[in-house]
Design a protein around this motif. Structure first.
Motif, PDB file in Angstrom:
ATOM      1  N   ARG A  51       0.859  -1.365   0.046  1.00  0.00           N
ATOM      2  CA  ARG A  51      -0.099  -0.024  -0.101  1.00  0.00           C
ATOM      3  C   ARG A  51       0.753   1.151   0.072  1.00  0.00           C
ATOM      4  NH1 ARG A  51       2.673   2.075   3.248  1.00  0.00           N
ATOM      5  NH2 ARG A  51       2.544   1.908   5.420  1.00  0.00           N
ATOM      6  N   HIS A  58       1.561   8.275  10.660  1.00  0.00           N
ATOM      7  CA  HIS A  58       1.860   8.045  12.254  1.00  0.00           C
ATOM      8  C   HIS A  58       0.727   8.642  13.066  1.00  0.00           C
ATOM      9  CE1 HIS A  58       6.147   6.657  12.094  1.00  0.00           C
ATOM     10  NE2 HIS A  58       6.202   7.289  11.141  1.00  0.00           N
ATOM     11  N   GLY A 166       8.916   1.410   2.290  1.00  0.00           N
ATOM     12  CA  GLY A 166       7.810   2.096   2.858  1.00  0.00           C
ATOM     13  C   GLY A 166       6.552   1.770   2.020  1.00  0.00           C
ATOM     14  N   SER A 170       5.812  -6.157   4.097  1.00  0.00           N
ATOM     15  CA  SER A 170       5.580  -6.964   5.412  1.00  0.00           C
ATOM     16  C   SER A 170       4.030  -7.208   5.371  1.00  0.00           C
ATOM     17  CB  SER A 170       5.987  -6.210   6.756  1.00  0.00           C
ATOM     18  OG  SER A 170       5.638  -5.023   6.840  1.00  0.00           O
ATOM     19  N   GLY A 212      -2.566  -0.209  12.552  1.00  0.00           N
ATOM     20  CA  GLY A 212      -3.203  -1.134  11.732  1.00  0.00           C
ATOM     21  C   GLY A 212      -3.442  -0.587  10.353  1.00  0.00           C
ATOM     22  N   MET A 213      -2.808   0.449  10.066  1.00  0.00           N
ATOM     23  CA  MET A 213      -3.100   1.066   8.489  1.00  0.00           C
ATOM     24  C   MET A 213      -2.649   0.108   7.533  1.00  0.00           C
ATOM     25  SD  MET A 213      -1.672   4.345   6.721  1.00  0.00           S
ATOM     26  CE  MET A 213      -0.043   4.099   7.438  1.00  0.00           C
ATOM     27  N   ASP A 214      -1.747  -0.567   7.387  1.00  0.00           N
ATOM     28  CA  ASP A 214      -1.084  -1.327   6.326  1.00  0.00           C
ATOM     29  C   ASP A 214      -1.945  -2.649   6.115  1.00  0.00           C
ATOM     30  OD1 ASP A 214       0.888   0.650   6.993  1.00  0.00           O
ATOM     31  OD2 ASP A 214       2.478  -0.865   7.555  1.00  0.00           O
ATOM     32  N   GLN A 215      -2.264  -3.277   7.158  1.00  0.00           N
ATOM     33  CA  GLN A 215      -2.834  -4.628   7.043  1.00  0.00           C
ATOM     34  C   GLN A 215      -4.321  -4.363   6.636  1.00  0.00           C
ATOM     35  OE1 GLN A 215      -1.281  -3.567   9.744  1.00  0.00           O
ATOM     36  NE2 GLN A 215       0.288  -4.887  10.079  1.00  0.00           N
ATOM     37  N   LYS A 262      13.206  -0.866   9.927  1.00  0.00           N
ATOM     38  CA  LYS A 262      12.290  -0.680  10.991  1.00  0.00           C
ATOM     39  C   LYS A 262      12.667  -1.473  12.408  1.00  0.00           C
ATOM     40  CE  LYS A 262       8.189   0.431   9.564  1.00  0.00           C
ATOM     41  NZ  LYS A 262       7.478  -0.722   9.828  1.00  0.00           N
ATOM     42  N   GLY A 464       4.508   6.182   4.768  1.00  0.00           N
ATOM     43  CA  GLY A 464       4.970   5.088   5.548  1.00  0.00           C
ATOM     44  C   GLY A 464       5.745   5.488   6.806  1.00  0.00           C
TER      45      GLY A 464
HETATM   46  P1  NG1 Z   1       5.591   1.135   7.048  1.00  0.00           P
HETATM   47  O1  NG1 Z   1       6.862   1.721   7.305  1.00  0.00           O
HETATM   48  O2  NG1 Z   1       5.382   1.676   5.792  1.00  0.00           O
HETATM   49  O3  NG1 Z   1       5.477  -0.260   7.156  1.00  0.00           O
HETATM   50  C1  NG1 Z   1       4.505   1.897   9.469  1.00  0.00           C
HETATM   51  C2  NG1 Z   1       3.557   0.967  10.454  1.00  0.00           C
HETATM   52  C3  NG1 Z   1       2.034   1.958  10.121  1.00  0.00           C
HETATM   53  C4  NG1 Z   1       1.968   3.286  10.423  1.00  0.00           C
HETATM   54  C5  NG1 Z   1       3.231   4.003   9.444  1.00  0.00           C
HETATM   55  C6  NG1 Z   1       3.301   5.477   9.632  1.00  0.00           C
HETATM   56  C7  NG1 Z   1       4.333  -1.223  10.423  1.00  0.00           C
HETATM   57  C8  NG1 Z   1       4.029  -2.347  10.015  1.00  0.00           C
HETATM   58  N1  NG1 Z   1       3.413  -0.166   9.835  1.00  0.00           N
HETATM   59  O4  NG1 Z   1       4.365   1.704   7.981  1.00  0.00           O
HETATM   60  O5  NG1 Z   1       1.302   1.048  10.940  1.00  0.00           O
HETATM   61  O6  NG1 Z   1       2.208   3.603  11.734  1.00  0.00           O
HETATM   62  O7  NG1 Z   1       4.551   3.419   9.709  1.00  0.00           O
HETATM   63  O8  NG1 Z   1       2.224   6.003   9.197  1.00  0.00           O
HETATM   64  O9  NG1 Z   1       4.950  -1.102  11.193  1.00  0.00           O
END
Ligand code: NG1
Ligand code: MG
Length: 521
Positions: A51, A58, A166, A170, A212-215, A262, A464
């Motif tokens: 995505r 954040h 980003g 994952s 939980g945004m990505d999932q 990360k 991300g």
């Molecule tokens: P990325 O780094 O794109 O996977 C992470 C977090 C999200 C959100 C964003 C910042 C994970 C799996 N995802 O995204 O939940 O907090 O950073 O908006 O770590």
């Protein structure tokens, strides 16, 4: 928007669908690899996409709404399941990757009674499979009780979401795995909300205390739409269309090639920010709510959140006289919280542990236990003012962005440039806030944004987690080539990139569909 993950009747059916038609050779290669490795056909393919986040950075772990969209890059798993033999005390997973030289094949057995060992300290590609497997098995055990006997699985993966860039490779990986395990073990329908929730919790097993945004984006997205995801009071997602505009709008995604791993930097970056916003919520609660007010236990990744503070604050205001005077919109509430934060959190230089513990009326030991023990973080001072201001202003920008999309004032106009610029302006403000208040940008991302804007982007920002990775740009269709050329000339040309990196450095992405199962006939 909730409901079961779609199951396509037959794999052949997907080839004519425009979004995936050009992917047919890749799918064929996946299935051919499966045949070659295991000597039999796969039963089905599980797919989940990466995505890009359009706006709302954040703030998911503070339980504010976000607006991501799925991209066409994805994780694919071809699977065949077979029952573990009668009397077996374990089941076996064999897993290979289409890129076998980079990601070697593995085989591992899992005792029927568990547990599944994941060594988060080691970077191992199958860890993400184990995360999804563990989450899915927990759900199956909960549904079926102790008699549940998981199947053996033969698996081949093909993922093309750039890793560490980003775009949430994952989340694509974990969501597709969890879905594959559910279906392999006989679940005929898999509920999207259930799948998303289990993917969120599973991914935390690799050591990042994520929101939980990505999932959500990976599971729920629909082709052609962005996705408005809310986390409070419960996880909800609905598709949001971009209205027709002139000039037409495109999303350009540009890599910085600054790698931000990360898992490695979490104690000083991602997990530290989660702690800082949680501390800000506790601090604001202590100084602005009536004495003794407890924040509600919620789904924020440390159990309480700025959104929890937000709701309690206005609950108390309404219970006294505020609400009696007039009820206010969420946008007005956020404006008010921004003002209050400026007055209550005045220390630009940040707060020490002792200063915060004193206000929260906690001993040093209780403070450590409550906020600093679940995921390790390293910091002398916690910048509560800046982090809270980022979260509240960003939550407000998301609401403004959605309002613009859903009530476009330009209807009927032949030139929508002012509307396009307004959307872009919100994205630019996000970038400023990420750079100055949340400190999650980096010089290279700032530079990419400057280059793209000068070449015609309406809005440019990191997407991300930041500290490297990817950027997203809202660009009029007639300027996409200029933006690409400027980035090539002024950014990529001086970098030492492989052919493949150069090819994938900038992509124009269309909003793609979310998780699905395709049966192999
Ligand atoms: P990325 O780094 O794109 O996977 C992470 C977090 C999200 C959100 C964003 C910042 C994970 C799996 N995802 O995204 O939940 O907090 O950073 O908006 O770590
Ligand atoms: Mg990720």
């Amino acid at each position: 928007m909730s409901g079961p993950v779609p199951v396509a009747g037959a794999l052949a059916d997907i080839y004519p669908t425009p979004a995936l038609a050009h992917e047919a050779p890749r799918w064929n290669r996946l299935l051919a690899t499966f045949d070659a490795v295991y000597g039999h056909r796969a039963d089905f393919v599980s797919r989940s996409p990466g995505r890009v986040n359009i706006i709302g950075e954040h703030i998911d772990y503070s339980l504010y709404s976000v607006l991501p969209m799925a991209i066409t890059f994805d994780a694919l798993f071809a699977v065949r399941a077979s029952p573990a033999p009668e009397g077996a005390t374990s089941f076996t997973i064999r897993i290979a990757n289409v890129q076998g030289d980079k990601f070697p094949a593995r085989e591992f057995s899992v005792p029927l009674a568990g547990p599944i060992d994941i060594d988060a300290a080691k970077f191992e590609w199958t860890n993400y499979f184990k995360c999804g497997l563990r989450g899915a098995l927990e759900l199956l055990h909960k549904k079926r009780g102790p008699g549940c006997r998981p199947c053996n699985m033969d698996v081949v993966m093909d993922g093309n979401v750039p890793v560490g860039g980003g775009l949430s490779s994952s989340a694509a990986f974990v969501s597709a795995t969890a879905l594959a395990v559910m279906v392999a073990n006989g679940e005929k329908t898999v509920d999207k909300t259930e799948l998303t929730e289990l993917a969120i919790v599973s991914e935390r097993a690799v050591g990042v205390n994520a929101g939980g945004m990505d999932q959500s984006a990976s599971v729920f997205s629909e082709p052609g739409s962005a996705l408005f995801v809310s986390f409070s009071p419960r996880l909800e997602a609905r598709p949001v269309q971009f209205p027709p505009t002139n000039p037409e709008l495109c999303f350009v995604i540009a890599q910085s090639f600054v790698t931000s791993n990360k898992q490695v930097t979490a104690p000083i970056h991602y997990n530290l920010r989660v702690v800082e916003v949680t501390l800000a919520a506790a601090y604001l609660n202590a100084v602005l709510n009536p004495p003794g007010t407890e924040l509600p236990a919620d789904a924020g990744s440390l159990g309480t959140s700025l959104r929890g503070f937000h709701d309690t604050y206005f609950y108390h205001q309404n219970a006294s006289d505020y609400g009696a005077v007039k009820s206010i919109t969420q946008e007005e509430e956020l404006q008010k919280l921004i003002e209050l934060t400026r007055g209550a959190l005045t220390q630009e230089e940040g707060y020490t542990r002792e200063e915060i513990a004193r206000v929260l009326n906690l001993s040093a030991a209780d403070f450590e236990k409550r906020f600093l023990s679940s995921f390790p973080v390293r910091a002398e001072r916690f910048k509560l003012r800046q982090r809270a201001l980022h979260v509240f202003t960003e939550a407000l920008r998301v609401l403004k962005f959605i309002t613009l999309l859903e009530r476009p004032l330009h209807t009927g106009r032949s030139d929508t440039t002012p509307f396009n610029e307004e959307l872009g302006g919100l994205m630019n403000a996000t970038q400023d806030s990420c750079r100055d208040l949340f400190e999650c940008s980096c010089p290279e991302l700032d530079q990419i944004c400057r280059i793209a804007r000068a070449a015609g982007a309406y809005g440019s920002r990191l997407t991300g987690a930041g500290w490297g990775g990817c950027s997203v740009h809202l660009v009029p269709a007639n300027k996409v080539a200029d933006v690409k050329a400027a980035l090539e000339r002024e950014y990529y040309a001086s970098k030492d990139l492989t052919e493949e990196q150069r090819e994938n450095a900038v992509v124009v992405s269309r909003p793609a569909g979310g998780s699905a199962i395709y049966l192999v006939d």
